[in-house]
Design a protein around this motif. Structure first.
Motif, PDB file in Angstrom:
ATOM      1  N   TYR A 180      15.825  -2.302  35.228  1.00  0.00           N
ATOM      2  CA  TYR A 180      16.345  -0.933  35.268  1.00  0.00           C
ATOM      3  C   TYR A 180      17.840  -0.930  35.562  1.00  0.00           C
ATOM      4  O   TYR A 180      18.613  -0.215  34.921  1.00  0.00           O
ATOM      5  CB  TYR A 180      15.586  -0.131  36.324  1.00  0.00           C
ATOM      6  N   ALA A 181      18.259  -1.753  36.528  1.00  0.00           N
ATOM      7  CA  ALA A 181      19.682  -1.827  36.874  1.00  0.00           C
ATOM      8  C   ALA A 181      20.502  -2.363  35.704  1.00  0.00           C
ATOM      9  O   ALA A 181      21.593  -1.847  35.403  1.00  0.00           O
ATOM     10  CB  ALA A 181      19.880  -2.711  38.101  1.00  0.00           C
TER      11      ALA A 181
ATOM     12  N   GLY B 259      13.746   0.412  45.709  1.00  0.00           N
ATOM     13  CA  GLY B 259      13.600   1.415  44.661  1.00  0.00           C
ATOM     14  C   GLY B 259      14.888   1.638  43.892  1.00  0.00           C
ATOM     15  O   GLY B 259      15.961   1.149  44.259  1.00  0.00           O
ATOM     16  N   ALA B 260      14.773   2.405  42.817  1.00  0.00           N
ATOM     17  CA  ALA B 260      15.891   2.563  41.886  1.00  0.00           C
ATOM     18  C   ALA B 260      17.093   3.266  42.500  1.00  0.00           C
ATOM     19  O   ALA B 260      18.238   2.978  42.128  1.00  0.00           O
ATOM     20  CB  ALA B 260      15.418   3.336  40.654  1.00  0.00           C
ATOM     21  N   LEU B 261      16.876   4.179  43.442  1.00  0.00           N
ATOM     22  CA  LEU B 261      17.995   4.925  44.015  1.00  0.00           C
ATOM     23  C   LEU B 261      18.744   4.127  45.079  1.00  0.00           C
ATOM     24  O   LEU B 261      19.966   4.207  45.188  1.00  0.00           O
ATOM     25  CB  LEU B 261      17.504   6.248  44.623  1.00  0.00           C
ATOM     26  N   LEU B 262      18.015   3.334  45.863  1.00  0.00           N
ATOM     27  CA  LEU B 262      18.629   2.631  46.988  1.00  0.00           C
ATOM     28  C   LEU B 262      18.814   1.141  46.756  1.00  0.00           C
ATOM     29  O   LEU B 262      19.512   0.491  47.522  1.00  0.00           O
ATOM     30  CB  LEU B 262      17.769   2.836  48.252  1.00  0.00           C
TER      31      LEU B 262
ATOM     32  N   THR C 230      10.985  -4.612  36.021  1.00  0.00           N
ATOM     33  CA  THR C 230      11.553  -3.263  36.013  1.00  0.00           C
ATOM     34  C   THR C 230      12.319  -3.013  37.309  1.00  0.00           C
ATOM     35  O   THR C 230      13.389  -2.410  37.315  1.00  0.00           O
ATOM     36  CB  THR C 230      10.444  -2.223  35.835  1.00  0.00           C
ATOM     37  N   GLY C 231      11.753  -3.463  38.434  1.00  0.00           N
ATOM     38  CA  GLY C 231      12.432  -3.419  39.725  1.00  0.00           C
ATOM     39  C   GLY C 231      12.708  -4.830  40.211  1.00  0.00           C
ATOM     40  O   GLY C 231      12.535  -5.802  39.477  1.00  0.00           O
ATOM     41  N   SER C 232      13.126  -4.945  41.479  1.00  0.00           N
ATOM     42  CA  SER C 232      13.366  -6.278  42.040  1.00  0.00           C
ATOM     43  C   SER C 232      13.041  -6.282  43.528  1.00  0.00           C
ATOM     44  O   SER C 232      13.169  -5.261  44.213  1.00  0.00           O
ATOM     45  CB  SER C 232      14.824  -6.710  41.838  1.00  0.00           C
ATOM     46  N   ILE C 233      12.615  -7.446  44.012  1.00  0.00           N
ATOM     47  CA  ILE C 233      12.275  -7.617  45.419  1.00  0.00           C
ATOM     48  C   ILE C 233      12.168  -9.113  45.708  1.00  0.00           C
ATOM     49  O   ILE C 233      11.946  -9.911  44.789  1.00  0.00           O
ATOM     50  CB  ILE C 233      10.930  -6.916  45.763  1.00  0.00           C
ATOM     51  N   ALA C 234      12.335  -9.489  46.954  1.00  0.00           N
ATOM     52  CA  ALA C 234      12.079 -10.864  47.382  1.00  0.00           C
ATOM     53  C   ALA C 234      11.229 -10.833  48.643  1.00  0.00           C
ATOM     54  O   ALA C 234      11.407  -9.960  49.501  1.00  0.00           O
ATOM     55  CB  ALA C 234      13.385 -11.600  47.649  1.00  0.00           C
ATOM     56  N   TRP C 235      10.282 -11.761  48.723  1.00  0.00           N
ATOM     57  CA  TRP C 235       9.449 -11.927  49.901  1.00  0.00           C
ATOM     58  C   TRP C 235       9.528 -13.387  50.339  1.00  0.00           C
ATOM     59  O   TRP C 235       9.693 -14.286  49.501  1.00  0.00           O
ATOM     60  CB  TRP C 235       7.981 -11.601  49.596  1.00  0.00           C
ATOM     61  N   GLY C 236       9.391 -13.605  51.632  1.00  0.00           N
ATOM     62  CA  GLY C 236       9.404 -14.969  52.122  1.00  0.00           C
ATOM     63  C   GLY C 236       8.430 -15.181  53.249  1.00  0.00           C
ATOM     64  O   GLY C 236       8.085 -14.253  53.983  1.00  0.00           O
TER      65      GLY C 236
ATOM     66  N   LYS D 152      11.599   4.875  33.440  1.00  0.00           N
ATOM     67  CA  LYS D 152      12.248   3.677  33.986  1.00  0.00           C
ATOM     68  C   LYS D 152      12.010   2.458  33.096  1.00  0.00           C
ATOM     69  O   LYS D 152      12.914   1.650  32.875  1.00  0.00           O
ATOM     70  CB  LYS D 152      11.713   3.382  35.389  1.00  0.00           C
ATOM     71  N   ALA D 153      10.785   2.328  32.587  1.00  0.00           N
ATOM     72  CA  ALA D 153      10.469   1.166  31.756  1.00  0.00           C
ATOM     73  C   ALA D 153      11.278   1.156  30.470  1.00  0.00           C
ATOM     74  O   ALA D 153      11.626   0.086  29.956  1.00  0.00           O
ATOM     75  CB  ALA D 153       8.975   1.156  31.439  1.00  0.00           C
ATOM     76  N   GLU D 154      11.587   2.336  29.926  1.00  0.00           N
ATOM     77  CA  GLU D 154      12.383   2.403  28.696  1.00  0.00           C
ATOM     78  C   GLU D 154      13.810   1.938  28.948  1.00  0.00           C
ATOM     79  O   GLU D 154      14.408   1.236  28.117  1.00  0.00           O
ATOM     80  CB  GLU D 154      12.372   3.821  28.141  1.00  0.00           C
ATOM     81  N   ILE D 155      14.373   2.348  30.078  1.00  0.00           N
ATOM     82  CA  ILE D 155      15.727   1.903  30.411  1.00  0.00           C
ATOM     83  C   ILE D 155      15.714   0.404  30.736  1.00  0.00           C
ATOM     84  O   ILE D 155      16.602  -0.352  30.313  1.00  0.00           O
ATOM     85  CB  ILE D 155      16.291   2.726  31.579  1.00  0.00           C
TER      86      ILE D 155
END
Length: 314
Positions: free
Chosen positions: A164-165, A154-157, A134-140, A212-215
């Motif tokens: 979602y995007a 987050g969805a706005l930034l 639903t969202g996205s992120i990367a960790w290292g 958000k999950a629906e989109i």
């Protein structure tokens, strides 16, 4: 038997996993979303507590003398909840305190979903983890132990390349095509069906009230239409893949130098093996021309959370 409990929670669903002290899986139970909301982090506690109790009962944890009771389950030695949105220490502490009072585990820790996935992918070693659901992120984690994050705004930034995007871009492409401001696209009919909308104008109300999950659930439609082929959908998919690959490029630069090709794991509903964005992202990563070594197996954040629970609860 000593039990350890890990919960992986995101904006779409949660999964609880119970293991014994040797890491043998005893129960795996799906549940409702386990997202931590900044304005009220404790609100996630009732759902997580319910899921934890279900998983412990399924694992055979009962009352005194090993007798299972219908209303309660014996507490685990440790519970690790790996949750989307749990990146801020104050919110983690607030939720931890509430979960401790619920009595499902003697020790409780809340971490991010990415931290548990990183554990499952690489153990304590170095690597780069990209998550897109639903969202996205990367960790290292670097070879010297340094850690860094990219994305997860987050969805706005941020949340580039997320479900979602992708869903939002599909809706906007349909609106532009309907107006004549953009090219025609075969996204129109599947998007209308998914939204139970009679016409494009009806999408205004649906998008304004949808979760958000629906989109985000529109994302697989984009991949399916892109294969039809459809230039608009294919462009949305390619852009998402390159947006996600840039997360890895940023972390590779920040956490270098790497003594060997940096291990990379892909996780989340869009990037797991067989999921819509995995192959486009693999191609985008290859185009970076960086020394990377792709981990070719599923990443299980619930399993990573249970591993963390065994570590701090031993």
């Amino acid at each position: 038997m000593t039990l350890f409990l890990g919960i992986d929670g995101g904006a779409t669903r949660a999964t609880a996993l119970v293991t014994d002290a040797a890491g043998v899986e005893l129960a795996r139970v799906p549940g409702e979303p386990g997202l931590v909301r900044a304005e009220n982090p404790e609100a996630a506690a009732p759902g997580l507590t319910h899921l934890a109790r279900l998983a412990l009962r399924q694992a055979g944890a009962g009352g005194a003398g090993g007798q299972r009771s219908p209303g309660a389950a014996a507490p685990a030695a440790a519970l690790c909840c790996a949750l989307a949105g749990a990146g801020r220490p104050a919110e983690r502490r607030a939720l931890e305190n509430t979960l401790r009072k619920a009595g499902v585990a003697r020790r409780v820790r809340v971490v991010t979903d990415a931290e548990a996935a990183l554990e499952d992918a690489f153990g304590g070693g170095p690597g780069l983890l990209l998550i897109a659901g639903t969202g996205s992120i990367a960790w290292g984690r670097a070879a010297d132990g340094r850690t860094a994050r990219a994305g997860g705004w987050g969805a706005l930034l941020g949340d580039e390349g997320s479900g979602y995007a992708l869903g939002l871009k599909a809706l906007r492409a349909v609106a532009r095509a309907h107006d004549g401001r953009g090219p025609d696209t075969q996204l129109l009919e599947p998007v209308l069906r998914a939204a139970s909308a009679a016409d494009p104008e009806s999408l205004i109300h649906w998008a304004a009230t949808a979760a958000k999950a629906e989109i985000a659930a529109l994302a697989p439609l984009v991949a399916a239409v892109a294969a039809s082929p459809d230039a608009v959908a294919a462009g949305i998919l390619d852009q998402a893949a390159h947006d996600l690959a840039r997360h890895i490029a940023a972390l590779h630069r920040r956490l270098g130098p790497w003594p060997a090709p940096a291990p990379v794991a892909l996780a989340g509903g869009l990037l797991a093996p067989g999921r819509p964005l995995r192959q486009p992202v693999l191609r985008a990563l290859e185009a970076l021309q960086l020394p990377l070594a792709i981990l070719d197996r599923p990443v299980d954040a619930a399993r990573g959370a249970a591993t963390l629970a065994r570590r701090f609860g031993a």
